[in-house]
Enzyme design. Structure first.
Site, PDB file in Angstrom:
ATOM      1  CD  GLU A  82     -68.647 -42.193  -1.380  1.00 35.36           C
ATOM      2  OE1 GLU A  82     -67.425 -42.112  -1.487  1.00 35.36           O
ATOM      3  OE2 GLU A  82     -69.424 -41.216  -1.466  1.00 35.36           O
ATOM      4  CB  CYS A 114     -71.971 -37.820  -2.244  1.00 30.18           C
ATOM      5  SG  CYS A 114     -70.764 -37.986  -0.951  1.00 30.18           S
ATOM      6  CG  HIS A 236     -73.685 -33.960  -0.891  1.00 30.18           C
ATOM      7  ND1 HIS A 236     -73.934 -35.030  -0.064  1.00 30.18           N
ATOM      8  CD2 HIS A 236     -72.321 -33.823  -0.914  1.00 30.18           C
ATOM      9  CE1 HIS A 236     -72.786 -35.509   0.378  1.00 30.18           C
ATOM     10  NE2 HIS A 236     -71.790 -34.796  -0.120  1.00 30.18           N
TER      11      HIS A 236
HETATM   12  P1  HMG Z   1     -60.565 -27.782   8.787  1.00 32.52           P
HETATM   13  O1  HMG Z   1     -59.307 -27.299   8.195  1.00 32.52           O
HETATM   14  O2  HMG Z   1     -60.435 -28.682   9.959  1.00 32.52           O
HETATM   15  O3  HMG Z   1     -61.474 -26.642   9.307  1.00 32.52           O
HETATM   16  O4  HMG Z   1     -61.371 -28.474   7.605  1.00 32.52           O
HETATM   17  P2  HMG Z   1     -61.354 -25.031   9.087  1.00 32.52           P
HETATM   18  O5  HMG Z   1     -60.152 -24.529   9.780  1.00 32.52           O
HETATM   19  O6  HMG Z   1     -61.549 -24.673   7.636  1.00 32.52           O
HETATM   20  O7  HMG Z   1     -62.633 -24.589   9.922  1.00 32.52           O
HETATM   21  C1  HMG Z   1     -63.898 -24.949   9.507  1.00 32.52           C
HETATM   22  C2  HMG Z   1     -64.828 -23.761   9.776  1.00 32.52           C
HETATM   23  O8  HMG Z   1     -64.949 -23.617  11.214  1.00 32.52           O
HETATM   24  C3  HMG Z   1     -64.295 -22.410   9.255  1.00 32.52           C
HETATM   25  O9  HMG Z   1     -65.435 -21.708   8.806  1.00 32.52           O
HETATM   26  C4  HMG Z   1     -63.740 -21.757  10.513  1.00 32.52           C
HETATM   27  O10 HMG Z   1     -63.719 -20.331  10.456  1.00 32.52           O
HETATM   28  C5  HMG Z   1     -64.741 -22.234  11.546  1.00 32.52           C
HETATM   29  P3  HMG Z   1     -65.488 -21.162   7.283  1.00 32.52           P
HETATM   30  O11 HMG Z   1     -64.346 -20.236   7.124  1.00 32.52           O
HETATM   31  O12 HMG Z   1     -65.340 -22.391   6.385  1.00 32.52           O
HETATM   32  O13 HMG Z   1     -66.840 -20.548   7.172  1.00 32.52           O
HETATM   33  N1  HMG Z   1     -64.255 -22.204  12.954  1.00 32.52           N
HETATM   34  C6  HMG Z   1     -65.012 -21.826  13.982  1.00 32.52           C
HETATM   35  N2  HMG Z   1     -66.291 -21.391  14.052  1.00 32.52           N
HETATM   36  C7  HMG Z   1     -66.796 -21.080  15.294  1.00 32.52           C
HETATM   37  N3  HMG Z   1     -66.073 -21.185  16.442  1.00 32.52           N
HETATM   38  C8  HMG Z   1     -64.790 -21.621  16.409  1.00 32.52           C
HETATM   39  C9  HMG Z   1     -64.223 -21.952  15.141  1.00 32.52           C
HETATM   40  N4  HMG Z   1     -63.001 -22.419  14.756  1.00 32.52           N
HETATM   41  C10 HMG Z   1     -63.050 -22.567  13.405  1.00 32.52           C
HETATM   42  N5  HMG Z   1     -64.104 -21.718  17.534  1.00 32.52           N
HETATM   43  C11 HMG Z   1     -63.012 -29.434   6.187  1.00 32.52           C
HETATM   44  C12 HMG Z   1     -62.743 -28.432   7.306  1.00 32.52           C
HETATM   45  C13 HMG Z   1     -64.468 -29.411   5.819  1.00 32.52           C
HETATM   46  C14 HMG Z   1     -62.159 -29.048   4.986  1.00 32.52           C
HETATM   47  C15 HMG Z   1     -62.601 -30.852   6.688  1.00 32.52           C
HETATM   48  O14 HMG Z   1     -63.445 -31.248   7.734  1.00 32.52           O
HETATM   49  C16 HMG Z   1     -62.616 -31.927   5.617  1.00 32.52           C
HETATM   50  O15 HMG Z   1     -61.628 -32.101   4.895  1.00 32.52           O
HETATM   51  N6  HMG Z   1     -63.757 -32.692   5.480  1.00 32.52           N
HETATM   52  C17 HMG Z   1     -63.895 -33.744   4.459  1.00 32.52           C
HETATM   53  C18 HMG Z   1     -64.125 -33.168   3.078  1.00 32.52           C
HETATM   54  C19 HMG Z   1     -65.495 -32.568   2.879  1.00 32.52           C
HETATM   55  O16 HMG Z   1     -66.415 -32.812   3.633  1.00 32.52           O
HETATM   56  N7  HMG Z   1     -65.626 -31.809   1.784  1.00 32.52           N
HETATM   57  C20 HMG Z   1     -66.892 -31.212   1.434  1.00 32.52           C
HETATM   58  C21 HMG Z   1     -67.054 -30.954  -0.064  1.00 32.52           C
HETATM   59  S1  HMG Z   1     -66.756 -32.433  -1.046  1.00 32.52           S
HETATM   60  C22 HMG Z   1     -68.212 -33.375  -0.841  1.00 32.52           C
HETATM   61  O17 HMG Z   1     -69.193 -32.883  -0.382  1.00 32.52           O
HETATM   62  C23 HMG Z   1     -68.155 -34.802  -1.266  1.00 32.52           C
HETATM   63  C24 HMG Z   1     -68.041 -35.794  -0.127  1.00 32.52           C
HETATM   64  O18 HMG Z   1     -69.266 -35.900   0.544  1.00 32.52           O
HETATM   65  C25 HMG Z   1     -67.555 -37.140  -0.655  1.00 32.52           C
HETATM   66  C26 HMG Z   1     -68.330 -37.799  -1.775  1.00 32.52           C
HETATM   67  O19 HMG Z   1     -68.763 -37.185  -2.732  1.00 32.52           O
HETATM   68  O20 HMG Z   1     -68.423 -39.032  -1.704  1.00 32.52           O
HETATM   69  C27 HMG Z   1     -67.004 -35.358   0.907  1.00 32.52           C
END
Ligand code: HMG
Length: 390
Positions: A82, A114, A236
Site C-alpha cells: 500500500e 495490510c 497482523h
Molecule cells: P494513543 O491514543 O496514543 O494511545 O493511540 P493510548 O492512550 O490508547 O495508549 C496506548 C496504550 O498505552 C494504552 O493501553 C495505555 O493504557 C497504555 P491499552 O489501554 O490500549 O491496553 N499506556 C501506558 N502503558 C504503560 N506505561 C505508560 C502508559 N501510558 C499509556 N506510561 C493507537 C494508540 C494505537 C490508537 C495509535 O497509535 C494509532 O492510531 N495507531 C495507528 C492505527 C493502528 O495501528 N491501528 C491498529 C488497528 S488497524 C490495523 O491494524 C491496520 C493497519 O495496520 C493499516 C492497514 O491495514 O493497512 C493500521
C-alpha cells in the site's frame, strides 16, 4: 480426492537501513517511554533512508530466495503493497532488472491495506493447485508513515517479506478452509494525494478485533479446527500489543478462560521482530510468522493460526501446518542481522527524512547515498525512478 500440499517453501525478510528508538520519540513528545515500550509494545521502528523505498526492500527480500532456488517455473510474481511507487506500473516490474525475474511470468501488484500479502498467498495457492509444477514469488513490502506528532506516529515501521510458494513446501503447508470477513469502513485510508495515512485509531483497533472474530466465526462455519488445536496464533501486528488484545478478545468472545500466561504462550514468539521493526503493513503478519519460526521450540507438525487484517476492511483466518525439517530452511541469522545492522537515528535526522518530499518536476535529481543495503534508488529523472544494485 487427494490434493497436493501447497505452502511456503522459503521465506526471506529485509528492512531499512535506519531505525528510531521509541525512547527518542517519547522524549520529543513528552510522554513516558513505557507508553510505547509497554503500552503499545514497541521499542524501535524501521525508517527508510532517502534512497530506499518498497522496491529496494522488496528486492533485498527477494534476492536471497532467487539465489537459493533459481527462477525455474516461477511463472507468477505478486507484490502486495500500500506504499506503491507508481499508479500504473507494478512495483515488482522494477525487480526484473534488480534481481533478475524471468520474462515468462505474469507480474502484478496487489492492494488491500495490510491484507494484500495474504491475498497474494491465497492467489498463489490457487495457481499452484491448478499446476503443481509452477512456483509463485509473493512479496509483501511496505513503509508505514503517519503524520509527525500524531497518535499514529509511534506505529510506523518498514519491512519486506518474500515467500516462495510451491507444492510440497519445505516450511509451512497452507491448510483449508479459510474464514473471511469484509466490510466497508473508514478506519484507516490514504487518498492518492497524501504520503501519510489518515487513521481513526480507536475505531481501527475495534474494527480489527471485530473483523478477526467474524473471520474466525466464518472459519468455524466452513469446518475449521477448534481454537485449542493451534500451537500459536500469528496476528497482523500494527503494534505488538494489538496481537495480545485481539487474542484476548477472540478467546473471550468464545467463552474461553483468559489468563495472561495462556495469551503469552500463544503470542510471545510472534512479536520479537515486529517489536523492533514496527508496522510493515502487508509484511507484518509474515514477519510475525518468521519471528515465531525463528524463536519457538520445535514446531514440527504443529498447526498455526494465521489472522490477517487490512483496514477498510478485509480479514482472513486460516490454518497452516509446520513441515518436518523446516528448521533447515529458515534464515534466522540473516533475519537477525537485517535488524541488528540498522543505524539508529537521532530525532532531527528522523524528522528530516520524514519531511522530505519526492521531486515532481521531471528534472534529474540524484538521491543522497545513505543506505548500506544491496539495492538503492539512485535518482529520479524524467519522472522515472532509477534503481541500482550494488
Ligand atoms: P494513543 O491514543 O496514543 O494511545 O493511540 P493510548 O492512550 O490508547 O495508549 C496506548 C496504550 O498505552 C494504552 O493501553 C495505555 O493504557 C497504555 P491499552 O489501554 O490500549 O491496553 N499506556 C501506558 N502503558 C504503560 N506505561 C505508560 C502508559 N501510558 C499509556 N506510561 C493507537 C494508540 C494505537 C490508537 C495509535 O497509535 C494509532 O492510531 N495507531 C495507528 C492505527 C493502528 O495501528 N491501528 C491498529 C488497528 S488497524 C490495523 O491494524 C491496520 C493497519 O495496520 C493499516 C492497514 O491495514 O493497512 C493500521
Amino acid at each position: 480426492m487427494t490434493t497436493t500440499p501447497v505452502g511456503i517453501h522459503d521465506l526471506s525478510f529485509a528492512t531499512t537501513h535506519y531505525a528510531l528508538d521509541h525512547a527518542v520519540l517519547a522524549e520529543r513528545l513528552g510522554v513516558d517511554r513505557d507508553k510505547f515500550y509497554l503500552g503499545i509494545g514497541q521499542e524501535k521502528m524501521s525508517v527508510a533512508a532517502a534512497d530506499e523505498d518498497i522496491v529496494t526492500i522488496a528486492a533485498a527480500a527477494a534476492a536471497p530466495i532467487l539465489e537459493r532456488h533459481g527462477t525455474d517455473n516461477i511463472r507468477t510474481v505478486l507484490l502486495a503493497t500500500e506504499t506503491g511507487v507508481d499508479q500504473s506500473k507494478a512495483a515488482a516490474l522494477y525487480l526484473h532488472s534488480l534481481v533478475g525475474l524471468p520474462n515468462a511470468a505474469r507480474v502484478v501488484e496487489l492492494k488491500q491495506a495490510c491484507y494484500g500479502g495474504t491475498a497474494g498467498l491465497q492467489f498463489a495457492a490457487g495457481l499452484i493447485a491448478r499446476d503443481p509444477a509452477q512456483r509463485v514469488l509473493v512479496i509483501a513490502a511496505d513503509i508505514a508513515k503517519y503524520e509527525l506528532d500524531s497518535p499514529g506516529e509511534p506505529t510506523q515501521g518498514a519491512a519486506a517479506v518474500a515467500m516462495l510458494i510451491s507444492a510440497d513446501p519445505a516450511i509451512l503447508r497452507l491448510d483449508t478452509p479459510s474464514g473471511l470477513y469484509s466490510a466497508d469502513i473508514m478506519d484507516f485510508w490514504r487518498p492518492n494525494y497524501r504520503t501519510a495515512a489518515i487513521v481513526d485509531g480507536k475505531t481501527s483497533v475495534n474494527a480489527y478485533q471485530k473483523a478477526a472474530q467474524e473471520a474466525w466465526s466464518d472459519y468455524r462455519r466452513q469446518g475449521g479446527r477448534d481454537l485449542s488445536e493451534f500451537a500459536a496464533f500469528c496476528y497482523h501486528q500494527p503494534f505488538t500489543k494489538m496481537a495480545y488484545k485481539a487474542h484476548r478478545h477472540l478467546l473471550e468472545s468464545q467463552g474461553h478462560s483468559v489468563d495472561a500466561a495462556r495469551i503469552a504462550a500463544a503470542i510471545d514468539d510472534t512479536t520479537t521482530y515486529n517489536r523492533t521493526v514496527g508496522n510493515s503493513y502487508t509484511a507484518s503478519l509474515y514477519l510475525g510468522l518468521a519471528s515465531l519460526l525463528d524463536h519457538a521450540d520445535d514446531l514440527t507438525g504443529k498447526a498455526l493460526a494465521m489472522i490477517s487484517y487490512g483496514s477498510g476492511s478485509v480479514a482472513e483466518f486460516f490454518g497452516a501446518t509446520v513441515q518436518p525439517g523446516y528448521r533447515e530452511h529458515l534464515r534466522t541469522e540473516a533475519n537477525r542481522a537485517a535488524i541488528e545492522s540498522r543505524e539508529l537515528l537521532d530525532y532531527d535526522r528522523y524528522r528530516e527524512l520524514h519531511e522530505a518530499v519526492s521531486p515532481t518536476d521531471g528534472r534529474y535529481h540524484a538521491t543522497a547515498e545513505q543506505t548500506g543495503r544491496p539495492f538503492r534508488l539512485s535518482a529520479v529523472s524524467g519522472h522515472k525512478r532509477i534503481y541500482e544494485a550494488r
